[in-house]
Write a protein that holds these residues in place. Structure first.
Motif, PDB file in Angstrom:
ATOM      1  N   ALA A 250      31.461  42.178  37.440  1.00 48.13           N
ATOM      2  CA  ALA A 250      31.657  41.386  36.224  1.00 48.13           C
ATOM      3  C   ALA A 250      30.348  41.093  35.503  1.00 48.13           C
ATOM      4  CB  ALA A 250      32.366  40.072  36.561  1.00 48.13           C
ATOM      5  N   GLN A 251      29.291  40.809  36.260  1.00 47.25           N
ATOM      6  CA  GLN A 251      28.001  40.504  35.651  1.00 47.25           C
ATOM      7  C   GLN A 251      27.099  41.739  35.539  1.00 47.25           C
ATOM      8  OE1 GLN A 251      26.980  37.826  34.187  1.00 47.25           O
ATOM      9  NE2 GLN A 251      28.511  36.308  34.811  1.00 47.25           N
ATOM     10  N   VAL A 372      44.800  33.995  40.933  1.00 48.67           N
ATOM     11  CA  VAL A 372      44.616  33.975  39.478  1.00 48.67           C
ATOM     12  C   VAL A 372      44.055  35.309  38.986  1.00 48.67           C
ATOM     13  CG1 VAL A 372      43.393  32.859  37.578  1.00 48.67           C
ATOM     14  CG2 VAL A 372      44.358  31.467  39.409  1.00 48.67           C
ATOM     15  N   LEU A 373      43.113  35.881  39.727  1.00 52.39           N
ATOM     16  CA  LEU A 373      42.578  37.193  39.341  1.00 52.39           C
ATOM     17  C   LEU A 373      43.683  38.234  39.232  1.00 52.39           C
ATOM     18  CD1 LEU A 373      39.232  37.920  41.252  1.00 52.39           C
ATOM     19  CD2 LEU A 373      39.603  37.930  38.783  1.00 52.39           C
ATOM     20  N   GLN A 374      44.531  38.274  40.234  1.00 56.31           N
ATOM     21  CA  GLN A 374      45.606  39.274  40.210  1.00 56.31           C
ATOM     22  C   GLN A 374      46.610  38.979  39.106  1.00 56.31           C
ATOM     23  OE1 GLN A 374      46.853  40.612  44.030  1.00 56.31           O
ATOM     24  NE2 GLN A 374      48.855  41.285  43.330  1.00 56.31           N
ATOM     25  N   TYR A 384      37.591  43.768  38.519  1.00 55.26           N
ATOM     26  CA  TYR A 384      38.043  42.763  37.565  1.00 55.26           C
ATOM     27  C   TYR A 384      36.933  42.471  36.568  1.00 55.26           C
ATOM     28  CZ  TYR A 384      41.350  42.468  41.349  1.00 55.26           C
ATOM     29  OH  TYR A 384      42.269  42.802  42.315  1.00 55.26           O
ATOM     30  N   THR A 385      37.360  42.137  35.351  1.00 59.07           N
ATOM     31  CA  THR A 385      36.417  41.946  34.255  1.00 59.07           C
ATOM     32  C   THR A 385      35.831  40.539  34.290  1.00 59.07           C
ATOM     33  OG1 THR A 385      38.092  41.124  32.724  1.00 59.07           O
ATOM     34  CG2 THR A 385      37.797  43.521  32.859  1.00 59.07           C
ATOM     35  N   LEU A 386      34.796  40.358  33.468  1.00 58.34           N
ATOM     36  CA  LEU A 386      34.170  39.043  33.373  1.00 58.34           C
ATOM     37  C   LEU A 386      35.164  38.005  32.866  1.00 58.34           C
ATOM     38  CD1 LEU A 386      31.704  37.183  33.475  1.00 58.34           C
ATOM     39  CD2 LEU A 386      31.082  38.009  31.181  1.00 58.34           C
ATOM     40  N   TYR A 389      37.428  36.951  35.690  1.00 62.19           N
ATOM     41  CA  TYR A 389      36.719  36.070  36.632  1.00 62.19           C
ATOM     42  C   TYR A 389      36.524  34.675  36.045  1.00 62.19           C
ATOM     43  CZ  TYR A 389      35.493  39.254  40.445  1.00 62.19           C
ATOM     44  OH  TYR A 389      35.534  40.087  41.552  1.00 62.19           O
ATOM     45  N   ARG A 390      36.270  34.587  34.743  1.00 64.93           N
ATOM     46  CA  ARG A 390      36.090  33.269  34.134  1.00 64.93           C
ATOM     47  C   ARG A 390      37.342  32.416  34.290  1.00 64.93           C
ATOM     48  NH1 ARG A 390      35.612  33.847  28.582  1.00 64.93           N
ATOM     49  NH2 ARG A 390      34.757  31.734  28.395  1.00 64.93           N
TER      50      ARG A 390
END
Length: 438
Positions: A250-251, A372-374, A384-386, A389-390
C-alpha cells in the motif's frame, strides 16, 4: 552474615532475570514470525485476507484463553517449570508450521504456538517480582518486556532474511530448533539445580473459574486488565500481521524498508520502556494517566497517517512506527496494577488475567482489519490498495473506545477501594496547585 550473602543474592537475581528474559525473547520471536511471512502465507496456502487474519487471531485467541489457566499452573508448579513446558510446546508448533501441507495444519500449529507462549511472560514477571526490590520491579518488568520485544527485531531482520533467501521451511524450522534450545537452557539453569530460592512460593491449587472470578472482582486488577487492553493492540496489529504487507503493497516500500519500519517500532519500545517503568515506580497514583496519555498520542498518530490519500514519505512512516512502537510498553503498567492490588498467593492468575487484556484487544483489531479489508476489496484479491487499508485501519477506533471506557470505569472503582482504605488520590488540579506552590 547479611553482608556476605547480599552479593550472592544479587548475582542470583540477575541470573534468573537473564534466563527468563531469554525465554521471553524467544517467545516474542515465535509470536511475531508470521508478521514478515504474510505475503508468503497467502501464496503458500492459497488464502485471502480473512483467512490470513485467522492464522494470527487463532494464535492470539489461544494465548489469551490460556492466560488464567497458565497463571493457576504458575501458582501451583512455579514459573520455571511452566516456562520450560511452554517453550517446548512452541518449538513443536513451529516445527509443524515449517512443514504444514495445508491451511488446516497451519491453524493447528498456530494453536500450539499460542498455548506455549501463554505462560512465558507472566512467569518472567513473577520471577522478577520475587528477586528484585518492590521499587525496582516496575523498571525491571519494563526491561523484561524490552528484551522480549527485541525478539520482534530478530523477526524483522534475520528471520525475514532467512525466509526470503532460503524459504519457508528453513525459516520456521530454525525457529523450532531455537525453541528447543531455549527450553533446555531454562531447565538447566532454573529447574535442574532444585534451588527453592530461584522460584516464588507455590500456593494451593485453585480452579480456573475461581481464579478468574477473584481477578474480575478486584477493581485494581480489573484496572490492570483494561490498561493492558488499551496499550498494545496498535503495535501488535502492525507487528504481528498487517504492517509488512501495508508498508510494501500500500505504501510502496521495499522489503528492506518495511523491515526498517518494524525495527523502528522495536527501537522506540526499547527507548521508552525504562522511562515508563521509572515513572510508574515514582508516581504509582498516576499510572492510569500514563496509560490514557499514551493512548491519545497513538490515536492521533493513526489519524495523521490515515487521512492522506497518497503514500507517505519514508520519514513520516518512520515517525508513525516510532510512536506506535512507543505506545506498546504502556501496556505493562497493567502488570504493576496486578502486582499492587492482587492477593500475593494469587499473583500468577491475576497477572495472567491482566495479560489477557492486550491480546483480546489484539484479536479484535487483527480480525477487524482482515474482515474490513476483504469487505472493501474485490473478490479473490491477495493484495490491497492504500484506500482499502485506510478504511480497514480506521476500524481500530472500536477497541480504542472500548479500552478508554474500561480504564475510566475500573479506575473509579479502584479509587473507591483505596479511599475506603484511607488512601486518597489527589486530583490533577490539586497536584498542579502543589507543584505551583513549591
Amino acid at each position: 552474615m547479611r553482608q556476605t550473602r547480599a552479593p550472592i543474592a544479587s548475582r542470583m537475581a540477575w541470573l534468573v532475570f537473564a534466563t527468563a528474559a531469554a525465554a521471553y525473547f524467544t517467545a516474542v520471536l515465535h509470536r511475531t514470525a508470521l508478521g514478515v511471512a504474510g505475503v508468503e502465507a497467502l501464496d503458500r496456502f492459497g488464502i485471502e485476507a480473512t483467512a490470513l487474519s485467522l492464522l494470527a487471531v487463532i494464535q492470539i485467541t489461544m494465548y489469551a484463553a490460556m492466560q488464567v489457566p497458565a497463571g493457576t499452573l504458575l501458582d501451583r508448579f512455579g514459573p520455571a517449570a511452566v516456562m520450560v513446558a511452554g517453550s517446548l510446546v512452541m518449538a513443536v508448533g513451529q516445527g509443524m508450521m515449517a512443514f504444514a501441507p495445508d491451511y488446516g495444519w497451519a491453524l493447528a500449529a498456530r494453536l500450539l504456538i499460542g498455548a506455549g507462549d501463554a505462560p512465558i511472560f507472566i512467569a518472567a514477571t513473577r520471577l522478577v517480582a520475587h528477586h528484585f526490590p518492590p521499587r525496582r520491579v516496575p523498571v525491571m518488568v519494563q526491561i523484561t518486556g524490552l528484551v522480549g520485544q527485541a525478539g520482534q527485531l530478530a523477526t524483522a531482520l534475520p528471520l525475514a532474511f532467512v525466509l526470503h533467501t532460503a524459504g519457508w521451511e528453513p525459516a520456521f524450522g530454525s525457529l523450532a530448533v531455537v525453541g528447543a534450545v531455549v527450553a533446555s537452557v531454562v531447565w538447566w539453569v532454573l529447574v535442574r539445580p532444585k534451588n527453592p530460592s530461584f522460584s516464588p512460593e507455590r500456593s494451593a491449587s485453585m480452579s480456573v473459574r475461581a481464579a478468574l472470578t477473584t481477578s474480575m472482582r478486584t477493581p485494581g486488577v480489573r484496572l490492570g486488565f483494561w490498561s493492558h487492553f488499551l496499550g498494545p493492540f496498535s503495535a501488535n496489529t502492525v507487528a504481528l500481521l498487517w504492517g509488512f504487507p501495508y508498508f510494501t503493497t500500500a505504501q510502496g516500500r521495499s522489503s528492506a524498508e518495511a523491515s526498517l519500519l518494524l525495527t523502528s517500532m522495536v527501537i522506540a519500545s526499547v527507548t521508552v520502556a525504562p522511562v515508563i517503568g521509572t515513572l510508574t515506580g515514582r508516581h504509582p497514583l498516576r499510572r492510569s494517566w500514563l496509560v490514557l496519555g499514551g493512548a491519545v498520542v497513538v490515536a492521533l498518530t493513526w489519524v495523521v497517517i490515515l487521512l492522506p490519500t497518497t503514500p507517505r514519505p519514508l520519514w513520516q512512516l518512520v515517525a508513525f512506527a516510532l510512536v506506535v512502537g512507543a505506545g506498546g510498553p504502556m501496556s505493562l503498567i497493567g502488570m504493576d496494577f496486578a502486582r499492587t492490588h492482587a492477593v500475593r498467593e494469587r499473583l500468577g492468575s491475576a497477572t495472567g488475567f491482566v495479560n489477557m487484556g492486550g491480546f483480546i484487544s489484539t484479536i479484535i483489531s487483527v480480525l477487524l482489519v482482515g474482515v474490513v479489508l476483504q469487505a472493501v476489496s474485490p473478490a479473490g484479491a491477495s493484495e490491497y490498495t492504500l484506500g482499502e487499508y485506510r478504511v480497514a485501519f480506521a476500524a481500530l477506533t472500536v477497541p480504542w473506545i472500548i479500552g478508554v471506557v474500561g480504564v475510566f470505569t475500573s479506575r473509579r472503582d479502584a479509587r473507591a477501594v483505596l479511599a475506603a482504605e484511607g488512601v486518597l488520590v489527589p486530583s490533577v488540579r490539586e497536584v498542579w496547585r502543589r507543584y505551583r506552590a513549591r
